[in-house]
Design an enzyme around this catalytic site. Structure first.
Site, mmCIF file in Angstrom:
data_model
loop_
_atom_site.group_PDB
_atom_site.id
_atom_site.type_symbol
_atom_site.label_atom_id
_atom_site.label_comp_id
_atom_site.label_asym_id
_atom_site.label_seq_id
_atom_site.Cartn_x
_atom_site.Cartn_y
_atom_site.Cartn_z
ATOM 1 N N ASP A 111 -6.321 -11.983 0.256
ATOM 2 C CA ASP A 111 -5.438 -11.267 1.187
ATOM 3 C C ASP A 111 -4.500 -12.292 1.813
ATOM 4 O O ASP A 111 -4.943 -13.406 2.134
ATOM 5 C CB ASP A 111 -6.290 -10.569 2.271
ATOM 6 C CG ASP A 111 -5.539 -9.449 2.981
ATOM 7 O OD1 ASP A 111 -4.460 -9.714 3.529
ATOM 8 O OD2 ASP A 111 -6.042 -8.310 2.989
ATOM 9 N N SER A 142 -3.246 -7.786 8.500
ATOM 10 C CA SER A 142 -4.679 -7.758 8.823
ATOM 11 C C SER A 142 -5.057 -9.103 9.427
ATOM 12 O O SER A 142 -4.204 -9.979 9.589
ATOM 13 C CB SER A 142 -5.495 -7.498 7.551
ATOM 14 O OG SER A 142 -5.140 -8.422 6.547
ATOM 15 N N ALA A 190 -3.941 -4.571 -2.173
ATOM 16 C CA ALA A 190 -2.874 -5.338 -1.511
ATOM 17 C C ALA A 190 -1.513 -4.695 -1.712
ATOM 18 O O ALA A 190 -1.144 -4.331 -2.823
ATOM 19 C CB ALA A 190 -2.864 -6.767 -2.050
ATOM 20 N N SER A 247 -1.705 7.153 -4.419
ATOM 21 C CA SER A 247 -1.529 8.027 -3.253
ATOM 22 C C SER A 247 -1.127 9.417 -3.721
ATOM 23 O O SER A 247 -0.450 9.559 -4.760
ATOM 24 C CB SER A 247 -0.421 7.431 -2.378
ATOM 25 O OG SER A 247 0.006 8.346 -1.418
ATOM 26 N N TYR A 254 8.312 3.693 -0.764
ATOM 27 C CA TYR A 254 6.879 3.401 -0.852
ATOM 28 C C TYR A 254 6.246 4.220 -1.981
ATOM 29 O O TYR A 254 5.541 3.688 -2.845
ATOM 30 C CB TYR A 254 6.194 3.708 0.492
ATOM 31 C CG TYR A 254 4.692 3.770 0.370
ATOM 32 C CD1 TYR A 254 3.936 2.616 0.256
ATOM 33 C CD2 TYR A 254 4.025 5.006 0.338
ATOM 34 C CE1 TYR A 254 2.562 2.675 0.101
ATOM 35 C CE2 TYR A 254 2.658 5.076 0.195
ATOM 36 C CZ TYR A 254 1.913 3.916 0.075
ATOM 37 O OH TYR A 254 0.566 3.979 -0.083
ATOM 38 N N LYS A 290 4.337 3.212 -5.759
ATOM 39 C CA LYS A 290 3.008 3.641 -6.233
ATOM 40 C C LYS A 290 3.123 4.244 -7.635
ATOM 41 O O LYS A 290 2.309 3.966 -8.510
ATOM 42 C CB LYS A 290 2.404 4.668 -5.255
ATOM 43 C CG LYS A 290 1.980 4.054 -3.934
ATOM 44 C CD LYS A 290 0.723 3.222 -4.094
ATOM 45 C CE LYS A 290 0.555 2.226 -2.986
ATOM 46 N NZ LYS A 290 -0.469 1.226 -3.194
HETATM 47 P P1 NAD Z 1 -3.627 -2.246 4.997
HETATM 48 O O1 NAD Z 1 -2.237 -2.711 5.305
HETATM 49 O O2 NAD Z 1 -4.614 -2.182 6.107
HETATM 50 O O3 NAD Z 1 -4.236 -3.154 3.835
HETATM 51 C C1 NAD Z 1 -3.441 -3.794 2.862
HETATM 52 C C2 NAD Z 1 -3.863 -5.263 2.841
HETATM 53 O O4 NAD Z 1 -3.108 -5.937 1.841
HETATM 54 C C3 NAD Z 1 -3.601 -5.980 4.158
HETATM 55 O O5 NAD Z 1 -4.767 -6.673 4.560
HETATM 56 C C4 NAD Z 1 -2.459 -6.944 3.854
HETATM 57 O O6 NAD Z 1 -2.546 -8.121 4.630
HETATM 58 C C5 NAD Z 1 -2.667 -7.189 2.364
HETATM 59 N N1 NAD Z 1 -1.447 -7.540 1.608
HETATM 60 C C6 NAD Z 1 -0.248 -6.917 1.650
HETATM 61 N N2 NAD Z 1 0.603 -7.507 0.801
HETATM 62 C C7 NAD Z 1 -0.087 -8.511 0.202
HETATM 63 C C8 NAD Z 1 0.246 -9.474 -0.782
HETATM 64 N N3 NAD Z 1 1.481 -9.537 -1.298
HETATM 65 N N4 NAD Z 1 -0.699 -10.352 -1.177
HETATM 66 C C9 NAD Z 1 -1.935 -10.315 -0.640
HETATM 67 N N5 NAD Z 1 -2.308 -9.426 0.300
HETATM 68 C C10 NAD Z 1 -1.390 -8.537 0.711
HETATM 69 O O7 NAD Z 1 -3.492 -0.830 4.277
HETATM 70 P P2 NAD Z 1 -4.614 0.221 3.860
HETATM 71 O O8 NAD Z 1 -4.393 1.446 4.643
HETATM 72 O O9 NAD Z 1 -5.942 -0.414 3.837
HETATM 73 O O10 NAD Z 1 -4.145 0.538 2.390
HETATM 74 C C11 NAD Z 1 -4.686 -0.128 1.269
HETATM 75 C C12 NAD Z 1 -3.984 0.355 0.008
HETATM 76 O O11 NAD Z 1 -4.143 1.769 -0.096
HETATM 77 C C13 NAD Z 1 -2.479 0.109 -0.002
HETATM 78 O O12 NAD Z 1 -2.092 -0.231 -1.321
HETATM 79 C C14 NAD Z 1 -1.899 1.442 0.388
HETATM 80 O O13 NAD Z 1 -0.602 1.621 -0.123
HETATM 81 C C15 NAD Z 1 -2.888 2.394 -0.271
HETATM 82 N N6 NAD Z 1 -2.920 3.716 0.379
HETATM 83 C C16 NAD Z 1 -3.123 3.805 1.721
HETATM 84 C C17 NAD Z 1 -3.132 5.059 2.336
HETATM 85 C C18 NAD Z 1 -3.305 5.186 3.831
HETATM 86 O O14 NAD Z 1 -2.916 6.217 4.373
HETATM 87 N N7 NAD Z 1 -3.876 4.206 4.532
HETATM 88 C C19 NAD Z 1 -2.959 6.203 1.550
HETATM 89 C C20 NAD Z 1 -2.768 6.070 0.176
HETATM 90 C C21 NAD Z 1 -2.754 4.811 -0.406
HETATM 91 C C1 WQD Z 2 0.047 13.619 9.040
HETATM 92 C C2 WQD Z 2 0.564 14.867 9.757
HETATM 93 C C3 WQD Z 2 2.896 14.687 10.344
HETATM 94 C C4 WQD Z 2 2.412 11.419 13.225
HETATM 95 C C5 WQD Z 2 1.345 9.315 4.997
HETATM 96 C C6 WQD Z 2 2.083 8.804 3.785
HETATM 97 C C7 WQD Z 2 1.196 8.889 2.571
HETATM 98 C C8 WQD Z 2 -0.123 8.162 2.827
HETATM 99 C C9 WQD Z 2 -0.791 8.692 4.050
HETATM 100 C C10 WQD Z 2 0.005 5.798 2.400
HETATM 101 C C11 WQD Z 2 1.973 15.287 9.287
HETATM 102 C C12 WQD Z 2 2.037 14.764 11.589
HETATM 103 C C13 WQD Z 2 2.179 12.401 12.277
HETATM 104 C C14 WQD Z 2 2.815 11.793 14.536
HETATM 105 C C15 WQD Z 2 2.714 14.103 13.866
HETATM 106 N N1 WQD Z 2 0.091 6.771 3.148
HETATM 107 N N2 WQD Z 2 2.329 13.724 12.597
HETATM 108 N N3 WQD Z 2 2.950 13.120 14.802
HETATM 109 O O1 WQD Z 2 2.728 11.791 6.296
HETATM 110 O O2 WQD Z 2 0.668 13.029 5.458
HETATM 111 O O3 WQD Z 2 1.028 10.690 4.802
HETATM 112 O O4 WQD Z 2 0.123 8.593 5.164
HETATM 113 O O5 WQD Z 2 -0.179 5.793 1.224
HETATM 114 O O6 WQD Z 2 1.883 8.322 1.494
HETATM 115 O O7 WQD Z 2 3.251 9.580 3.583
HETATM 116 O O8 WQD Z 2 0.398 11.171 7.133
HETATM 117 O O9 WQD Z 2 -0.583 10.632 9.321
HETATM 118 O O10 WQD Z 2 1.887 10.255 8.966
HETATM 119 O O11 WQD Z 2 1.020 12.580 9.111
HETATM 120 O O12 WQD Z 2 2.864 15.283 14.173
HETATM 121 O O13 WQD Z 2 3.063 10.942 15.419
HETATM 122 O O14 WQD Z 2 0.718 14.550 11.150
HETATM 123 O O15 WQD Z 2 4.094 15.394 10.501
HETATM 124 O O16 WQD Z 2 2.000 16.689 9.350
HETATM 125 P P1 WQD Z 2 1.305 11.778 5.933
HETATM 126 P P2 WQD Z 2 0.677 11.072 8.686
#
Ligand code: NAD
Ligand code: WQD
Length: 344
Positions: free
Chosen positions: A31, A36, A81, A124, A149, A153
């Site tokens: 990482d 983080s 990451a 995602s 974003y 993906k």
């Molecule tokens: P996060 O930001 O907490 O974790 C990502 C980690 O990757 C961090 O610790 C960051 O320091 C590290 N990182 C970023 N770029 C890097 C690089 N170039 N080299 C090494 N480390 C790097 O996010 P998260 O919520 O834990 O998400 C993890 C993964 O899941 C991400 O790929 C994110 O896109 C995907 N994802 C998250 C969600 C969500 O809503 N949290 C939903 C769908 C997909």
């Molecule tokens: C959830 C609901 C908002 C914030 C996103 C990314 C998706 C994935 C997960 C990474 C929606 C509403 C939100 C606020 C609100 N991420 N909302 N007030 O948009 O479903 O998904 O996170 O991979 O790719 O698009 O999640 O938590 O932002 O929103 O009313 O301050 O809450 O409109 O209906 P979302 P969210």
């Protein structure tokens, strides 16, 4: 097995590392700590009662990856990451293509050079675009993500599909997450966003703990049961267990495997607010605000495929999601920054 977890200090990564250790796997974390802190890794080590090898490095640094693969006998990679803020991705597309796409390319090249072909990728639900039905299934075609974003993906998914299409030994899991929330039940690790949170539950949490004044509910005129947006929220520990199952299943599943990780149930914004109020025992002030650009009214997973093929199902309900989030937030009001401070 020995598993390389990229992004293992982050939110979903840290919970997955703990789950992998609990199942008896060895873990190496890579990482760059851009979103983080080392503190999450210290807490994982304390919870697991064992040291976790950590390399502070970047997935775009090929020399670092080559050293890592030479030093550790890695069987599989779980690749978290990357950068994940939807709004920021529209302002800084180059940073997103660089980290998420070029970074993944560099990782896959290093894996191929090291002869490591098993990979679980954090995708995602955003890759489905706006398919015109609220129930997302893996056999639906991918759509056009509405933000950079989401495009990154989809591009990484396509890269992995092409690697498999070209033949060879790759075993790939594309895990399409819905909306991860919650925290480990110890209250020791959880989500620690930098700056003002973009996502709903972290925002509500910071209102509950007094860091933010009031929630803006983005739209109450959607064609949903109470007019607010509906999403499939999934407990991060269920998600972590899904990664464990997917990684283990790849031993007998060459090629590309796509699995939704969701619960199959959607909750509205106002239902989430009410559930959080119940968990924390205090009111969450909110106001209705305009819709947020790019949001869709409602969607949730069809989780049948993961249940049938992985024997995995989300077990934790809304109450656990909120209680665990509150335990983490109230014990760590400033996230990992001030561990001593606690909300009364
Ligand atoms: P996060 O930001 O907490 O974790 C990502 C980690 O990757 C961090 O610790 C960051 O320091 C590290 N990182 C970023 N770029 C890097 C690089 N170039 N080299 C090494 N480390 C790097 O996010 P998260 O919520 O834990 O998400 C993890 C993964 O899941 C991400 O790929 C994110 O896109 C995907 N994802 C998250 C969600 C969500 O809503 N949290 C939903 C769908 C997909
Ligand atoms: C959830 C609901 C908002 C914030 C996103 C990314 C998706 C994935 C997960 C990474 C929606 C509403 C939100 C606020 C609100 N991420 N909302 N007030 O948009 O479903 O998904 O996170 O991979 O790719 O698009 O999640 O938590 O932002 O929103 O009313 O301050 O809450 O409109 O209906 P979302 P969210």
């Amino acid at each position: 097995m020995t598993v390389l977890v990229t992004g293992g200090a982050g939110y979903i990564g840290s919970h997955t590392v703990l789950t992998l250790l609990g199942a008896g796997h060895d873990v190496v974390v890579l990482d760059n700590l851009c979103n983080s802190s080392r503190e999450s890794l210290r807490r994982i080590e304390a919870l697991a009662g064992q040291a976790v090898p950590f390399i502070e490095g970047d997935i775009r640094d090929r020399a670092c990856l080559d050293r890592l693969f030479a030093l550790h006998d890695i069987d599989a990679v779980i690749h978290f990451a990357g950068l994940k803020a939807v709004g920021e991705s529209m302002q800084k597309p180059l940073a997103y293509f660089d980290n998420n796409v070029s970074g993944s390319l560099c990782l896959f090249q290093a894996m191929a050079a090291a002869g490591v072909y098993r990979i679980v990728f954090s995708s995602s639900a955003t890759v489905y675009g706006e398919p015109g039905t609220p129930v997302f299934r893996e056999d639906m075609p991918t759509g056009t993500p509405t933000n950079t974003y989401g495009q990154t993906k989809l591009m990484v998914e396509q890269m992995l599909q092409a690697l498999v299409g070209a033949g060879g030994a790759w075993s790939v899991a594309l895990l399409r997450y819905f909306n991860p929330v919650g925290a480990h039940e110890s209250g020791q690790i959880g989500e620690d966003p930098q700056g003002i949170p973009n996502n709903l539950v972290p925002f509500i949490s910071q209102v509950a703990v007094g860091r933010l004044e009031s929630l803006s509910v983005f739209g109450d005129d959607y064609p949903t049961r109470d007019g607010t947006g509906i999403r499939d929220y999934i407990h991060v520990m269920d998600l972590a267990e899904g990664h464990l199952k997917a990684m283990e299943a790849l031993a007998n599943r060459p090629g590309v495997n796509v699995w939704n990780l969701g619960t199959g149930t959607g909750y509205s914004v106002l239902e989430m607010v009410a559930a959080y109020e119940k968990a924390c025992g205090r009111p969450i002030p909110y106001k209705i605000a305009p819709r947020r650009a790019g949001d869709i009214a409602e969607f949730w997973a069809d989780p049948t495929k993961a249940a049938e093929e992985l024997g995995w199902k989300a077990e934790r309900g809304l109450e656990a999601m909120m209680t665990d989030t509150w335990r983490w937030q109230s014990r760590n009001p400033q996230g990992y920054r001030n561990p001593q401070e606690e909300v009364a």
